[in-house]
Structure formats: C-alpha cells, structure tokens
Design a protein around this motif. Sequence first.
Motif, short mmCIF file in Angstrom:
data_model
loop_
_atom_site.label_atom_id
_atom_site.label_comp_id
_atom_site.label_asym_id
_atom_site.label_seq_id
_atom_site.Cartn_x
_atom_site.Cartn_y
_atom_site.Cartn_z
N ALA A 188 7.51 1.84 4.45
CA ALA A 188 6.37 0.98 4.82
C ALA A 188 5.05 1.57 4.35
O ALA A 188 4.07 0.84 4.14
CB ALA A 188 6.35 0.77 6.33
N GLN A 189 5.00 2.91 4.19
CA GLN A 189 3.76 3.56 3.74
C GLN A 189 3.46 3.30 2.28
O GLN A 189 2.32 3.52 1.84
CB GLN A 189 3.85 5.08 3.95
CG GLN A 189 3.95 5.51 5.40
CD GLN A 189 3.99 7.02 5.48
OE1 GLN A 189 2.95 7.68 5.50
NE2 GLN A 189 5.18 7.58 5.53
N SER A 190 4.47 2.86 1.51
CA SER A 190 4.29 2.71 0.07
C SER A 190 3.12 1.79 -0.25
O SER A 190 2.25 2.12 -1.06
CB SER A 190 5.58 2.18 -0.57
OG SER A 190 5.40 1.97 -1.94
N GLY A 191 3.08 0.62 0.40
CA GLY A 191 2.01 -0.32 0.16
C GLY A 191 0.66 0.23 0.54
O GLY A 191 -0.35 -0.01 -0.15
N ASP A 192 0.59 1.01 1.62
CA ASP A 192 -0.67 1.59 2.07
C ASP A 192 -1.22 2.58 1.04
O ASP A 192 -2.42 2.57 0.73
CB ASP A 192 -0.49 2.30 3.42
CG ASP A 192 -0.16 1.32 4.54
OD1 ASP A 192 -0.48 0.12 4.38
OD2 ASP A 192 0.40 1.76 5.56
N VAL A 193 -0.33 3.43 0.51
CA VAL A 193 -0.77 4.42 -0.46
C VAL A 193 -1.21 3.75 -1.75
O VAL A 193 -2.24 4.11 -2.35
CB VAL A 193 0.35 5.45 -0.73
CG1 VAL A 193 -0.08 6.42 -1.83
CG2 VAL A 193 0.68 6.24 0.54
N LEU A 194 -0.45 2.75 -2.21
CA LEU A 194 -0.83 2.03 -3.42
C LEU A 194 -2.20 1.36 -3.24
O LEU A 194 -3.02 1.35 -4.17
CB LEU A 194 0.23 0.97 -3.75
CG LEU A 194 1.59 1.49 -4.22
CD1 LEU A 194 2.53 0.34 -4.48
CD2 LEU A 194 1.44 2.34 -5.47
N ALA A 195 -2.43 0.79 -2.07
CA ALA A 195 -3.71 0.15 -1.79
C ALA A 195 -4.85 1.16 -1.86
O ALA A 195 -5.95 0.86 -2.34
CB ALA A 195 -3.67 -0.54 -0.43
N LYS A 196 -4.60 2.38 -1.37
CA LYS A 196 -5.62 3.42 -1.42
C LYS A 196 -5.94 3.82 -2.85
O LYS A 196 -7.11 4.05 -3.19
CB LYS A 196 -5.17 4.64 -0.61
CG LYS A 196 -5.23 4.45 0.90
CD LYS A 196 -4.78 5.70 1.63
CE LYS A 196 -4.85 5.51 3.15
NZ LYS A 196 -6.25 5.41 3.62
N VAL A 197 -4.91 3.89 -3.70
CA VAL A 197 -5.14 4.23 -5.11
C VAL A 197 -6.00 3.15 -5.76
O VAL A 197 -7.02 3.46 -6.41
CB VAL A 197 -3.80 4.38 -5.86
CG1 VAL A 197 -4.05 4.52 -7.36
CG2 VAL A 197 -3.02 5.58 -5.35
N GLU A 198 -5.61 1.89 -5.60
CA GLU A 198 -6.34 0.81 -6.26
C GLU A 198 -7.74 0.65 -5.68
O GLU A 198 -8.70 0.39 -6.41
CB GLU A 198 -5.54 -0.49 -6.15
CG GLU A 198 -4.22 -0.40 -6.91
CD GLU A 198 -3.51 -1.74 -7.05
OE1 GLU A 198 -3.95 -2.71 -6.40
OE2 GLU A 198 -2.53 -1.81 -7.80
N ALA A 199 -7.88 0.82 -4.35
CA ALA A 199 -9.21 0.75 -3.74
C ALA A 199 -10.06 1.93 -4.21
O ALA A 199 -11.28 1.80 -4.42
CB ALA A 199 -9.10 0.75 -2.22
N GLY A 200 -9.42 3.10 -4.37
CA GLY A 200 -10.14 4.27 -4.85
C GLY A 200 -10.72 4.06 -6.24
O GLY A 200 -11.84 4.48 -6.53
N VAL A 201 -9.94 3.40 -7.12
CA VAL A 201 -10.44 3.09 -8.46
C VAL A 201 -11.65 2.17 -8.37
O VAL A 201 -12.68 2.39 -9.03
CB VAL A 201 -9.34 2.45 -9.32
CG1 VAL A 201 -9.92 1.93 -10.63
CG2 VAL A 201 -8.22 3.45 -9.59
N GLN A 202 -11.56 1.13 -7.55
CA GLN A 202 -12.66 0.17 -7.42
C GLN A 202 -13.92 0.83 -6.87
O GLN A 202 -15.03 0.60 -7.36
CB GLN A 202 -12.23 -1.00 -6.52
CG GLN A 202 -11.14 -1.87 -7.11
CD GLN A 202 -11.54 -2.50 -8.43
OE1 GLN A 202 -12.67 -2.96 -8.59
NE2 GLN A 202 -10.63 -2.54 -9.38
N ARG A 203 -13.74 1.66 -5.85
CA ARG A 203 -14.90 2.31 -5.25
C ARG A 203 -15.47 3.37 -6.19
O ARG A 203 -16.67 3.65 -6.19
CB ARG A 203 -14.52 2.94 -3.91
CG ARG A 203 -14.13 1.90 -2.86
CD ARG A 203 -13.62 2.54 -1.59
NE ARG A 203 -14.67 3.25 -0.87
CZ ARG A 203 -14.46 3.99 0.21
NH1 ARG A 203 -13.22 4.11 0.70
NH2 ARG A 203 -15.45 4.60 0.82
#
Length: 357
Positions: A91-106
């Motif tokens: 279940a954590q997989s989606g959370d970590v992926l979201a952090k990577v993609e959000a990190g790129v945007q920020r």
Amino acid sequence: MEYRAGPHARGDLASTRRDAAAFLDNLTVQNSRGAKGRQNWIAIWTKAGDSHCLLADLKIENGMFGEATEAWLCALTAFEVARRLVDESDAQSGDVLAKVEAGVQRFVSALQQKMERVEIACCDQTGFLAHYLPADRPDSFCPAVICISDEEETGAMLLGRLLPVVIGRGMSVLVVSREDLSNHSRSQSESLSNCLDFLSTQPDVDAARIGVYGDGLSAALATDFAASDRRVAAAVCDGGLWKWTRTVAFLEWMTRAPDAVDQDVVSTRRSQLVRRIRCPVLVVAGRGIVSVSHAIQLQADCMAARIDLELVMPRVSRAPEEEVENFVTSDDCVFGWLDQKLARNSTSQPSTSDQQI
C-alpha cells in the motif's frame, strides 16, 4: 556487529548520496530482520526525504535558492531509495511514488534553471510531451542526452532519479516516457529522431554532441535509435542483445535443438546490430534485458572487431525475493561515461576490461 548505514541530517547532496550508496550496498544485512526491518527502513528513508523537503521550503522562504535546490535533490535521492524498497503490491508504493512526482514538481519552483514540459512535434501532425532541462551553462554550447524511461516508470519518475545526477554537469537533458513512445503512431526510432531534432534547435545545445540513454527495457530502443540515426554521438543501450537473444531462441525453438546455431554465426549475429552504430556504446549488464554472460561475450566480439563498446556491471544486493540495484553508483557511472564521450574534442579510448559500479 549490526551495520547502521542510513540517511544522516547533514543536508548536502554528496553526503546523502554516499549514505544511499552505502545503504544499498549492504541491503542484505539491512534486511536480515525480514519484512519488519524492511518496513522500518522504508519509513526512515521516507522521513529523511520529508525532512529535506521541509528544509528546502525554509531555504526558499529565506531566499537561499541554491541551498533549497540541494535540499530538494537530497529529498529526491531519499525518496528513490524508499521506492526501491517498497514492493509494488504494498500500500505504501503509491504514497512513495506520489512523493517522488510531487518532489519533482515542487523542485521546479525552486530551480534557478528553467525546466519545461515541451511538446515534441512529429511529421504526421501529432506529438508527445517530454521533460526538458536545459544545461546550467547557457553561455556555451553544451552536450545533451535523450533519456528514455523503463516501461514500468513514468518520465517524471526517471527525472526524479536523474536530477541529482545531472544538475551541475553542464548538460541538457530531455526525458521521454517509454509509454508515450509506445503509444505514438510512428516508429519509436523516428519519434526519438524528432527528439534529437528538438534538441538540435536549442540555442544552448551542441548538435554534434547529443547522446541517448535507454533505462532498463528501453535499452533496446536506444540501440535501434543509435543504429538508425547517425547523429547520435554516444549511446547507453543494450548493444542489440535483446534482438539477438530473441533470434537465437526462435531458431532453437524451430529446430528443437538447444545448440542450433553455429558459434561463428552466433558471434556474427551477436554483434550485427551494434556494428551499425557509429558512436561509442556503453552496455549496462545485469539490468533489464541484458544478461551478464551475453554482455561479456558481446564485448569480446566487439573488441575483436575494434568496435567502441564498453561494459559495466552494477552492484546489486539481495533483498527478500529480489535483487536491488545500487542506482546511485550506476547513474554516476553512466553519466560520467556520457560526460567523457560527449566532451568537446574527446580523445578517450574504449576500456578493455569490465567494470563493476
């Protein structure tokens, strides 16, 4: 004695990447306590990424944009370590992926350089989007690299992993999603030629120094592209091994004989595609579709034929039911090689021995 390599709160990118490399090299030890220990490490690296994000926000508020950029790059490295540890079904997989993609945007908002989402135009009136990061030396012509994501990754995910490696190298990068290439109506090599056309028109890019890097399964796409477009100046690819392996497997299936192909024919077939590539080639063995044994044989064939092909083998650690590559050392090696081969008036000679990275 228990090994305790992990993230430290020093805040500089070099230290963060050293910690990540040391941790991944000792992953077997880290996972000796099973799933619970692995979950702990996922939490530790994710928390480290979150801490670097908070630090970046603080630096931005104080107008310290250079330090904010470094903190973002530290965060992306930490999140990538966590992503490597998370099982896809977790279940954590989606959370970590979201952090990577959000990190790129920020990160884009903190970046002093200009990073764009650009459309690559094609001859049939269609196009596709790619991430474009211009070199950080706008006053001179710089090399550029087209980076193709693995089929299981988005372009943003590959960009998040590579940003800490390419920032400061004086190199422009165009990151293309494998899925976007696959969904495009024209051939993938033709679409990649359109990417090269785009880079060639950029005012900061030296059109004579554009390379290609195919990550994972996309290494085969990079081979086809480099073989079809002689403007490519350096290629990190599979050297044609995927097509050769499929050909041999088909012949063995047709003849029902495991050794259906003569060894001399095997040697010729193995290097057939790479002979069409007129630029230096780097093959990363053991990653994606490239087996170590076949890559070593290909390198021997290329050395005999005086083809500029080098071979590196990434360091991997065994985790429960899988192997995890040390992406830090692998990416540093790949882009160090690209730096060398795309250098202006490069006179470097091909390596005659295998390297482990």
